[in-house]
Design an enzyme around this catalytic site. Structure first.
Site, PDB file in Angstrom:
ATOM      1  N   ASP A  51     -34.931 -40.271  50.476  1.00  0.00           N
ATOM      2  CA  ASP A  51     -36.372 -40.031  50.532  1.00  0.00           C
ATOM      3  C   ASP A  51     -36.654 -39.259  51.812  1.00  0.00           C
ATOM      4  O   ASP A  51     -36.522 -39.796  52.919  1.00  0.00           O
ATOM      5  CB  ASP A  51     -37.116 -41.360  50.518  1.00  0.00           C
ATOM      6  CG  ASP A  51     -38.629 -41.180  50.511  1.00  0.00           C
ATOM      7  OD1 ASP A  51     -39.104 -40.026  50.653  1.00  0.00           O
ATOM      8  OD2 ASP A  51     -39.341 -42.194  50.391  1.00  0.00           O
ATOM      9  N   ASN A  97     -36.581 -26.886  50.202  1.00  0.00           N
ATOM     10  CA  ASN A  97     -37.378 -26.612  49.014  1.00  0.00           C
ATOM     11  C   ASN A  97     -38.270 -27.781  48.603  1.00  0.00           C
ATOM     12  O   ASN A  97     -39.306 -27.581  47.984  1.00  0.00           O
ATOM     13  CB  ASN A  97     -36.436 -26.245  47.866  1.00  0.00           C
ATOM     14  CG  ASN A  97     -37.081 -26.366  46.509  1.00  0.00           C
ATOM     15  OD1 ASN A  97     -37.865 -25.518  46.094  1.00  0.00           O
ATOM     16  ND2 ASN A  97     -36.755 -27.449  45.795  1.00  0.00           N
ATOM     17  N   TYR A 105     -51.430 -30.300  52.602  1.00  0.00           N
ATOM     18  CA  TYR A 105     -50.411 -29.389  52.071  1.00  0.00           C
ATOM     19  C   TYR A 105     -50.466 -28.040  52.777  1.00  0.00           C
ATOM     20  O   TYR A 105     -49.444 -27.526  53.252  1.00  0.00           O
ATOM     21  CB  TYR A 105     -50.633 -29.225  50.572  1.00  0.00           C
ATOM     22  CG  TYR A 105     -49.573 -28.430  49.841  1.00  0.00           C
ATOM     23  CD1 TYR A 105     -48.320 -28.979  49.609  1.00  0.00           C
ATOM     24  CD2 TYR A 105     -49.837 -27.151  49.364  1.00  0.00           C
ATOM     25  CE1 TYR A 105     -47.346 -28.261  48.920  1.00  0.00           C
ATOM     26  CE2 TYR A 105     -48.878 -26.431  48.674  1.00  0.00           C
ATOM     27  CZ  TYR A 105     -47.632 -26.993  48.453  1.00  0.00           C
ATOM     28  OH  TYR A 105     -46.677 -26.280  47.771  1.00  0.00           O
ATOM     29  N   LYS A 143     -47.505 -26.550  55.169  1.00  0.00           N
ATOM     30  CA  LYS A 143     -46.829 -25.331  54.719  1.00  0.00           C
ATOM     31  C   LYS A 143     -47.045 -24.193  55.718  1.00  0.00           C
ATOM     32  O   LYS A 143     -46.140 -23.382  55.964  1.00  0.00           O
ATOM     33  CB  LYS A 143     -47.322 -24.930  53.329  1.00  0.00           C
ATOM     34  CG  LYS A 143     -46.866 -25.872  52.216  1.00  0.00           C
ATOM     35  CD  LYS A 143     -45.365 -25.826  52.028  1.00  0.00           C
ATOM     36  CE  LYS A 143     -44.934 -26.599  50.782  1.00  0.00           C
ATOM     37  NZ  LYS A 143     -43.481 -26.500  50.510  1.00  0.00           N
TER      38      LYS A 143
END
Length: 244
Positions: A54, A80, A144, A148
Site C-alpha cells: 500500500d 504510475n 489530486y 500532481k
C-alpha cells in the site's frame, strides 16, 4: 527500440490500466518488470514480478523499496499509481491532501532513494512520473491537482540534481483516459463520456496505449538529452479548455 533483459523497470500500479499496458510493452522488449500495487494483477510472465504494498503506508513502501533494491539493479522507475479522491472545496479535507501527498510524492521519494545507488553506479537511469492534466486545475480535484502539480515540481528538481549522473527525470501528464479511474467518476458508455470526447480538440478520449507510447519515448536510453520535461497526453485539453 531497445530489446534487452539488462533493463529492470519498476512500475507502481503496474497491475491495471496504464501501468499494466506499459508493463506489457516493456516485457515485449525483453525488459524485467516489477509491479508494486495493493493487489497483484492478472498478468503473468517469466520476467514480471508482483509486489503487494500500500503506497499510502510509508512503512510498507520502505519495505518494498528495500526488497527490490536488494534483488534488482533498477534502471527505470515509473511512478504510475494514483488515486483521485474527488471533492468540492467544502468537502475536501487536509487528510485528503496528506494521503495523496504520500501516494503521489512521498512513496516516489522513498523508492527512488533506494534505486539511486544502482543508477548512479551504472551512470544511467530513467525516472518517470504519471501526473495529470489536472495539475493545471480541474473542478473537484483539490488534493489530486495539488499532488500532481507537486510531481512536476519535484521532477524538475530531481532532473537538475541527477543529470550529471546520466539519469533523466520526466513527466507524462494524461488527460481523460479510458481506465477504471476514469470510469469511477464518469459512467462508462454514458452521455457524459460522449460529451467529454466531443469537447476534446482531437474528438476522442485517450487510451492506455496513448500514454504508454509517451512513456516508452522517455524510457529509451537514446533519449538522454531530454530531462525535466512534462508531456501532456491529453488530446489537446491542456490548450483547448478544461474537459472535466
Amino acid at each position: 527500440m531497445n530489446t534487452t533483459t539488462d533493463f529492470t523497470a519498476v512500475i507502481t500500479g503496474g497491475n491495471k490500466g496504464i501501468g499494466a499496458d506499459l508493463a506489457q510493452a516493456l516485457l515485449a522488449r525483453g525488459w524485467r518488470v516489477v509491479s508494486i500495487a495493493r493487489h497483484t494483477g492478472e498478468a503473468s510472465h517469466p520476467l514480471l514480478e508482483h509486489i503487494e504494498a500500500d503506497l499510502m503506508d510509508p512503512a510498507a513502501v520502505s519495505r518494498a523499496a528495500t526488497e527490490i533494491a536488494a534483488r534488482h539493479r533498477v534502471t527505470h522507475f515509473v511512478h504510475n499509481a494514483g488515486v483521485i479522491l474527488p471533492n468540492l472545496i467544502e468537502d475536501a479535507t487536509p487528510a485528503d491532501i496528506a494521503a495523496l501527498a504520500q501516494l503521489h510524492l512521498g512513496s516516489a521519494l522513498t523508492l527512488v532513494q533506494a534505486f539511486l545507488p544502482a543508477m548512479k553506479a551504472r551512470g544511467f537511469g530513467r525516472i518517470l512520473f504519471n501526473a495529470s492534466r489536472a495539475a493545471l486545475g480541474a473542478k473537484t480535484r483539490t488534493a489530486y491537482s495539488a499532488s500532481k502539480a507537486g510531481m512536476i515540481g519535484m521532477a524538475r528538481t530531481w532532473a537538475l540534481e541527477l543529470a550529471e549522473h546520466g539519469i533523466t527525470v520526466n513527466v507524462v501528464a494524461p488527460g481523460p483516459i479510458l481506465t477504471d479511474n476514469f470510469w469511477g467518476i464518469v459512467p462508462k458508455g454514458s452521455e457524459q463520456e460522449a460529451d467529454l470526447a466531443a469537447r476534446l480538440p482531437v474528438g476522442r478520449l485517450g487510451t492506455p496505449g496513448d500514454v504508454t507510447r509517451a512513456f516508452l519515448f522517455f524510457a529509451e536510453p537514446e533519449n538522454g538529452f531530454i530531462t525535466g520535461q512534462t508531456l501532456y497526453v491529453c488530446g489537446g485539453a491542456s490548450i483547448g479548455g478544461v474537459p472535466i
